[in-house]
Scaffold this active site. Structure first.
Site, PDB file in Angstrom:
ATOM      1  N   SER A  55       0.894  -1.194   0.021  1.00 22.22           N
ATOM      2  CA  SER A  55       0.112  -0.204  -0.020  1.00 22.22           C
ATOM      3  C   SER A  55       0.880   1.185  -0.021  1.00 22.22           C
ATOM      4  O   SER A  55       1.881   1.363  -0.398  1.00 22.22           O
ATOM      5  CB  SER A  55      -0.848  -0.161   1.299  1.00 22.22           C
ATOM      6  OG  SER A  55      -1.802   1.086   1.175  1.00 22.22           O
ATOM      7  N   GLY A  57       2.415   3.278   2.535  1.00 20.87           N
ATOM      8  CA  GLY A  57       3.516   3.393   3.118  1.00 20.87           C
ATOM      9  C   GLY A  57       4.814   2.492   2.342  1.00 20.87           C
ATOM     10  O   GLY A  57       5.972   3.014   2.422  1.00 20.87           O
ATOM     11  N   GLU A  58       4.457   1.303   2.033  1.00 18.95           N
ATOM     12  CA  GLU A  58       5.470   0.453   1.553  1.00 18.95           C
ATOM     13  C   GLU A  58       5.895   1.077   0.024  1.00 18.95           C
ATOM     14  O   GLU A  58       7.119   0.966  -0.322  1.00 18.95           O
ATOM     15  CB  GLU A  58       4.969  -0.938   1.397  1.00 18.95           C
ATOM     16  CG  GLU A  58       4.759  -1.495   2.557  1.00 18.95           C
ATOM     17  CD  GLU A  58       3.369  -1.389   3.180  1.00 18.95           C
ATOM     18  OE1 GLU A  58       2.958  -1.952   4.193  1.00 18.95           O
ATOM     19  OE2 GLU A  58       2.668  -0.432   2.752  1.00 18.95           O
ATOM     20  N   THR A  59       5.207   1.721  -0.626  1.00 17.04           N
ATOM     21  CA  THR A  59       5.357   1.949  -2.117  1.00 17.04           C
ATOM     22  C   THR A  59       6.248   3.455  -1.730  1.00 17.04           C
ATOM     23  O   THR A  59       7.069   3.457  -2.485  1.00 17.04           O
ATOM     24  CB  THR A  59       4.099   2.588  -2.762  1.00 17.04           C
ATOM     25  OG1 THR A  59       3.190   1.478  -2.892  1.00 17.04           O
ATOM     26  CG2 THR A  59       4.285   3.071  -4.174  1.00 17.04           C
ATOM     27  N   ALA A  62       9.725   2.327  -0.792  1.00 12.46           N
ATOM     28  CA  ALA A  62      10.543   1.575  -1.828  1.00 12.46           C
ATOM     29  C   ALA A  62      10.948   2.492  -2.850  1.00 12.46           C
ATOM     30  O   ALA A  62      11.846   2.166  -3.471  1.00 12.46           O
ATOM     31  CB  ALA A  62       9.474   0.550  -2.415  1.00 12.46           C
TER      32      ALA A  62
END
Length: 222
Positions: A55, A57-59, A62
């Site tokens: 989602s 935060g991870e995007t 990254a």
């Protein structure tokens, strides 16, 4: 693992109903439904590096890694997969103008759907962000000789206790990773306790601007 996959198939009608229910407030949940069942149209012709960020935060976490990979591997295409519309929208905002980045949803974690995903895209390497340990997906990556890294990895004490209830399934999945890059030593210790191997502490990717040295794995694969 087959029982786990069968359980996923039993839950799929409920997962689809949940997507449609959530789409009443967020229309994005109705889009690209076929991708969640491993039916894709885009298929880059150049060698492909795949990164999964669930989602928003991870995007965002990254982003430095993705930009470094675009520079480091100029002859490769990047596949960025998500599970939520907000994650996909964030990826589009960050990389929508980059022709070498393709976005898609990761299919549900059954043996047949994840196998079709791997056959379609044929990634040279897979990179999963933070807490993504999907047993069927990892089993199919191993069968297809696709090395997979878990980066920016974190694991709380609570998640460790829950995971140890399914130690056979999740422990085997954790041992599939070619590399785990943990955010902290505490996270690394808990990942070791889960059964993971090849764990290194690299810090939080949100503060990195280059590919961590530990991520220079499998150049022969990429």
């Amino acid at each position: 693992l087959r029982l786990y996959s069968l359980l996923w198939w039993c839950l799929l009608p409920f997962a689809l109903a949940r997507l449609l229910w959530r789409s009443r407030r967020e229309a994005g949940y109705r889009l690209h439904l076929a991708e969640r069942f491993a039916f894709f149209t885009a298929k880059p012709s150049s060698p492909l590096i795949w990164l999964h960020a669930v989602s928003v935060g991870e995007t965002r976490a990254a982003e430095p890694l993705l930009r470094a990979l675009l520079v480091e591997y100029p002859d490769h295409h990047l596949l960025l997969t998500h599970m939520t519309p907000t994650g996909r929208a964030t990826g589009k905002a960050l990389f929508g103008a980059e022709p070498r980045v393709t976005q898609a949803y990761l299919p549900y974690d059954t043996l047949s759907l994840t196998a079709r995903f791997i056959r379609h895209f044929r990634p040279r390497i897979g990179i999963l962000m933070e807490t993504e340990v999907w047993p069927a997906l990892l089993a199919n990556c191993k069968a297809a000789n696709v090395p997979v890294a878990l980066v920016n990895a974190r694991l709380s004490e609570r998640s460790l206790r829950r995971g140890q209830r399914f130690a056979g399934l999740l422990g085997n999945a954790a041992r599939t990773f070619s590399l785990i890059a943990a955010q902290s030593q505490a996270d690394a210790n808990r990942l070791f306790a889960m059964g993971a191997r090849q764990v290194q502490v690299t810090g939080n990717l949100k503060f990195d601007v280059e590919v961590p040295a530990a991520m220079q794995i499998g150049r022969a694969h990429v």
